[in-house]
Write a protein that holds these residues in place. Structure first.
Motif, PDB file in Angstrom:
ATOM      1  N   PHE A  24      40.498  39.741  37.942  1.00 20.34           N
ATOM      2  CA  PHE A  24      41.276  39.808  39.185  1.00 20.34           C
ATOM      3  C   PHE A  24      41.323  41.234  39.723  1.00 20.34           C
ATOM      4  O   PHE A  24      41.717  42.159  39.032  1.00 20.34           O
ATOM      5  N   LYS A  25      40.895  41.395  40.970  1.00 18.07           N
ATOM      6  CA  LYS A  25      40.934  42.692  41.665  1.00 18.07           C
ATOM      7  C   LYS A  25      41.489  42.423  43.051  1.00 18.07           C
ATOM      8  O   LYS A  25      40.824  41.828  43.904  1.00 18.07           O
ATOM      9  N   TYR A  26      42.713  42.872  43.318  1.00 16.74           N
ATOM     10  CA  TYR A  26      43.382  42.541  44.573  1.00 16.74           C
ATOM     11  C   TYR A  26      43.856  43.780  45.310  1.00 16.74           C
ATOM     12  O   TYR A  26      44.498  44.647  44.735  1.00 16.74           O
ATOM     13  N   THR A  27      43.511  43.816  46.561  1.00 16.11           N
ATOM     14  CA  THR A  27      44.051  44.816  47.472  1.00 16.11           C
ATOM     15  C   THR A  27      44.680  44.032  48.616  1.00 16.11           C
ATOM     16  O   THR A  27      43.967  43.374  49.380  1.00 16.11           O
ATOM     17  N   PRO A  28      46.006  44.053  48.728  1.00 12.47           N
ATOM     18  CA  PRO A  28      46.647  43.234  49.761  1.00 12.47           C
ATOM     19  C   PRO A  28      46.162  43.581  51.172  1.00 12.47           C
ATOM     20  O   PRO A  28      46.059  44.739  51.522  1.00 12.47           O
ATOM     21  N   GLU A  50      42.265  34.024  45.897  1.00 20.44           N
ATOM     22  CA  GLU A  50      41.138  33.275  45.344  1.00 20.44           C
ATOM     23  C   GLU A  50      39.847  34.090  45.400  1.00 20.44           C
ATOM     24  O   GLU A  50      39.078  34.095  44.436  1.00 20.44           O
ATOM     25  N   VAL A  51      39.617  34.801  46.490  1.00 16.83           N
ATOM     26  CA  VAL A  51      38.434  35.660  46.600  1.00 16.83           C
ATOM     27  C   VAL A  51      38.482  36.772  45.552  1.00 16.83           C
ATOM     28  O   VAL A  51      37.460  37.184  45.018  1.00 16.83           O
ATOM     29  N   ALA A  52      39.697  37.222  45.229  1.00 18.62           N
ATOM     30  CA  ALA A  52      39.871  38.283  44.226  1.00 18.62           C
ATOM     31  C   ALA A  52      39.886  37.730  42.800  1.00 18.62           C
ATOM     32  O   ALA A  52      40.227  38.446  41.860  1.00 18.62           O
ATOM     33  N   HIS A  53      39.539  36.459  42.623  1.00 15.08           N
ATOM     34  CA  HIS A  53      39.446  35.793  41.319  1.00 15.08           C
ATOM     35  C   HIS A  53      40.805  35.517  40.674  1.00 15.08           C
ATOM     36  O   HIS A  53      40.924  35.523  39.442  1.00 15.08           O
ATOM     37  N   ASN A  55      44.370  32.908  40.385  1.00 13.94           N
ATOM     38  CA  ASN A  55      44.710  31.490  40.382  1.00 13.94           C
ATOM     39  C   ASN A  55      46.134  31.315  40.918  1.00 13.94           C
ATOM     40  O   ASN A  55      46.738  32.272  41.407  1.00 13.94           O
ATOM     41  N   ASP A  56      46.672  30.101  40.826  1.00 12.83           N
ATOM     42  CA  ASP A  56      48.011  29.862  41.360  1.00 12.83           C
ATOM     43  C   ASP A  56      49.074  30.725  40.678  1.00 12.83           C
ATOM     44  O   ASP A  56      50.001  31.202  41.330  1.00 12.83           O
ATOM     45  N   ASN A  57      48.962  30.926  39.374  1.00 16.42           N
ATOM     46  CA  ASN A  57      49.926  31.793  38.689  1.00 16.42           C
ATOM     47  C   ASN A  57      49.831  33.224  39.211  1.00 16.42           C
ATOM     48  O   ASN A  57      50.841  33.895  39.395  1.00 16.42           O
ATOM     49  N   THR A  58      48.616  33.673  39.459  1.00 11.38           N
ATOM     50  CA  THR A  58      48.417  35.019  40.000  1.00 11.38           C
ATOM     51  C   THR A  58      49.054  35.126  41.378  1.00 11.38           C
ATOM     52  O   THR A  58      49.711  36.122  41.692  1.00 11.38           O
ATOM     53  N   LYS A  59      48.865  34.101  42.196  1.00  9.02           N
ATOM     54  CA  LYS A  59      49.455  34.094  43.541  1.00  9.02           C
ATOM     55  C   LYS A  59      50.959  34.311  43.460  1.00  9.02           C
ATOM     56  O   LYS A  59      51.523  35.104  44.215  1.00  9.02           O
TER      57      LYS A  59
END
Length: 114
Positions: A24-28, A50-53, A55-59
């Motif tokens: 998971f790699k996320y930049t808001p 989802e694009v940042a790999h 899942n629902d828990n991550t969201k």
């Protein structure tokens, strides 16, 4: 309560302790502060996660990073351990903010006036 007077996040123990995927790699990008349609924001936010790999828990775990102003305050003022799933969080989010958002009216809305 955590240090600094901040309340604990509303996520249940299961959500808090579910690991974020290692890839998971996320930049808001989408930030919600109540001026936009809450359902539209969630749709964009879900796609970003989802694009940042993620899942629902991550969201559920990182949504506070995409909230600003009153929306962030709302999130941190939910009862501790009151959110058990991403779906539940989406539901309470939309219920809380849909009345604040003023939808643009369309020609169809005008035709519906009696």
């Amino acid at each position: 309560m955590r240090g600094g007077g901040e309340k604990s996040p509303p996520l249940s123990w299961v959500l808090k302790n579910h690991p974020i995927p290692p890839q998971f790699k996320y930049t808001p990008v989408a930030i919600y502060s109540r001026e936009s349609d809450p359902s539209e924001f969630l749709s964009i936010y879900e796609s970003e996660i989802e694009v940042a790999h993620g899942n629902d828990n991550t969201k559920a775990k990182v949504v506070h990073l995409a909230l600003d102003g009153i929306a962030r305050s709302w999130y941190f003022n939910l009862l501790s351990n009151s959110i058990y799933s991403w779906e539940q969080l989406c539901e309470v989010f939309v219920l809380n903010f849909r009345g604040i958002y003023e939808e643009l009216k369309t020609q169809q809305d005008l035709f519906g006036i009696r």
